[in-house]
Design a protein around this motif. Structure first.
Motif, short mmCIF file in Angstrom:
data_model
loop_
_atom_site.label_atom_id
_atom_site.label_comp_id
_atom_site.label_asym_id
_atom_site.label_seq_id
_atom_site.Cartn_x
_atom_site.Cartn_y
_atom_site.Cartn_z
N ALA A 71 0.84 -1.20 0.00
CA ALA A 71 0.00 0.00 0.00
C ALA A 71 0.87 1.25 0.00
O ALA A 71 0.65 2.21 0.75
N ASN A 72 1.88 1.23 -0.85
CA ASN A 72 2.86 2.31 -0.93
C ASN A 72 2.38 3.34 -1.95
O ASN A 72 2.35 3.07 -3.15
N LYS A 110 -8.29 -2.13 -9.37
CA LYS A 110 -8.51 -2.01 -7.93
C LYS A 110 -7.69 -3.08 -7.22
O LYS A 110 -7.88 -4.27 -7.46
N ARG A 111 -6.78 -2.63 -6.34
CA ARG A 111 -5.91 -3.56 -5.63
C ARG A 111 -5.61 -3.03 -4.24
O ARG A 111 -5.34 -1.83 -4.06
N SER A 112 -5.69 -3.90 -3.25
CA SER A 112 -5.29 -3.57 -1.87
C SER A 112 -6.00 -2.34 -1.33
O SER A 112 -5.40 -1.50 -0.65
N GLY A 113 -7.28 -2.18 -1.63
CA GLY A 113 -8.03 -1.05 -1.14
C GLY A 113 -7.70 0.26 -1.82
O GLY A 113 -8.12 1.33 -1.36
N GLY A 114 -6.95 0.20 -2.90
CA GLY A 114 -6.59 1.41 -3.64
C GLY A 114 -6.61 1.15 -5.13
O GLY A 114 -7.35 0.29 -5.62
N LEU A 115 -5.79 1.90 -5.84
CA LEU A 115 -5.81 1.84 -7.30
C LEU A 115 -4.39 1.61 -7.82
O LEU A 115 -3.50 2.45 -7.64
N LEU A 116 -4.18 0.46 -8.45
CA LEU A 116 -2.93 0.19 -9.13
C LEU A 116 -3.03 0.75 -10.54
O LEU A 116 -4.05 0.57 -11.21
N GLY A 170 2.22 2.82 -10.45
CA GLY A 170 2.22 3.00 -9.01
C GLY A 170 0.90 2.59 -8.39
O GLY A 170 0.08 1.90 -9.02
N TRP A 171 0.70 3.06 -7.16
CA TRP A 171 -0.51 2.72 -6.41
C TRP A 171 -1.00 3.97 -5.69
O TRP A 171 -0.19 4.76 -5.18
N LEU A 172 -2.32 4.15 -5.69
CA LEU A 172 -2.96 5.27 -5.01
C LEU A 172 -3.94 4.74 -3.96
O LEU A 172 -4.65 3.77 -4.21
N PRO A 173 -4.00 5.35 -2.79
CA PRO A 173 -4.96 4.91 -1.78
C PRO A 173 -6.39 5.34 -2.15
O PRO A 173 -6.60 6.31 -2.88
N ASN A 174 -7.34 4.58 -1.68
CA ASN A 174 -8.77 4.92 -1.84
C ASN A 174 -9.15 5.10 -3.30
O ASN A 174 -9.89 6.02 -3.66
N GLY A 175 -8.63 4.25 -4.20
CA GLY A 175 -8.95 4.35 -5.61
C GLY A 175 -10.31 3.82 -5.94
O GLY A 175 -10.89 3.06 -5.21
#
Length: 242
Positions: A151-152, A214-220, A237-242
């Protein structure tokens, strides 16, 4: 004595007749369409034409002009090995022969062949590109997977080329498409995949092309984007709350 058919039976008879005629008409036009499609396919398969196959994404990884020429020669030999030799040695139609002409500066193969053989060439060169770039693409996927699992909230450059590389633009677009297909194999259909000119393109992105999952509660995500001091790159990358 006249024989009179009751009204309901007469109506039932008419409906059956109409249905039968409708089925006949549909069958006729359906078979005609199938025949037309088969004829078009045959004409395409037998037609002789010239097509350009870009391999800039593979060649841009090579350090020297000599290495690039070697890659084009390798691709040419691969095609001749995988496709029956008589498609290259014998005339297709009068003086028209199957030929492969490499152009290292443009990073492409210009090939004269029949439509049916061009389809086989497409598949063979796609596999050639996949095999050549597989290791680099796997490294990019590992990076994205790690960002997602941790979740980086970060964006990293996955593919870049020197700014003076003449094939950089085509290479970046090709590598993006390959990586999108690779991620689809792992994560399924993207939540979004498109270009910045699309109406529903996400407002948070300044990219030219974008695909998200949608991955790990965010957005890949993976993008084609202009990056400061690096030019056009493939980033992800990855963004939270996607």
């Amino acid at each position: 004595m006249l024989f009179r058919i009751p009204d309901r039976r007469w109506l039932r008879f008419n409906l059956r007749a109409i249905l039968f005629l409708s089925l006949c008409v549909c069958a006729y036009f359906g078979s005609e369409q199938i025949g037309r499609q088969a004829g078009e396919k045959q004409r395409y398969d037998e037609s002789y034409f010239v097509k350009t196959y870009q391999l800039g994404d593979v060649l841009a990884e090579a350090p020297t002009a000599q290495a690039r020429n070697k890659l084009l020669e390798e691709a040419s030999q691969l095609l001749k090995q995988q496709i029956p030799s008589d498609n290259w040695d014998a005339a297709i139609d009068y003086e028209q022969r199957g030929e492969i002409q490499p152009f290292s500066v443009e990073g492409c193969l210009v090939i004269a062949q029949s439509g049916a053989i061009h389809d086989k060439i497409d598949q063979a060169l796609q596999q050639f590109r996949h095999n050549r770039l597989k290791e680099r693409d796997e490294e990019a996927v590992v990076i994205l997977d790690r960002l997602s699992k941790q979740a980086n909230d970060a964006t990293v450059v996955l593919v870049e080329y020197p700014s003076k590389e003449p094939m950089a633009a085509d290479a970046v677009d090709s590598r993006y498409e390959l990586l999108v297909q690779r991620l689809i194999a792992d994560y399924g259909t993207p939540q979004f995949s498109g270009k910045c000119i699309d109406r529903n393109f996400p407002a948070w992105s300044a990219a030219q092309s974008l695909s998200t999952w949608k991955r790990s509660g965010g957005l890949l995500f993976i993008v084609v984007q202009d990056w400061p001091e690096k030019g056009r790159v493939v980033a992800g990358g990855w963004l939270p709350n996607g």
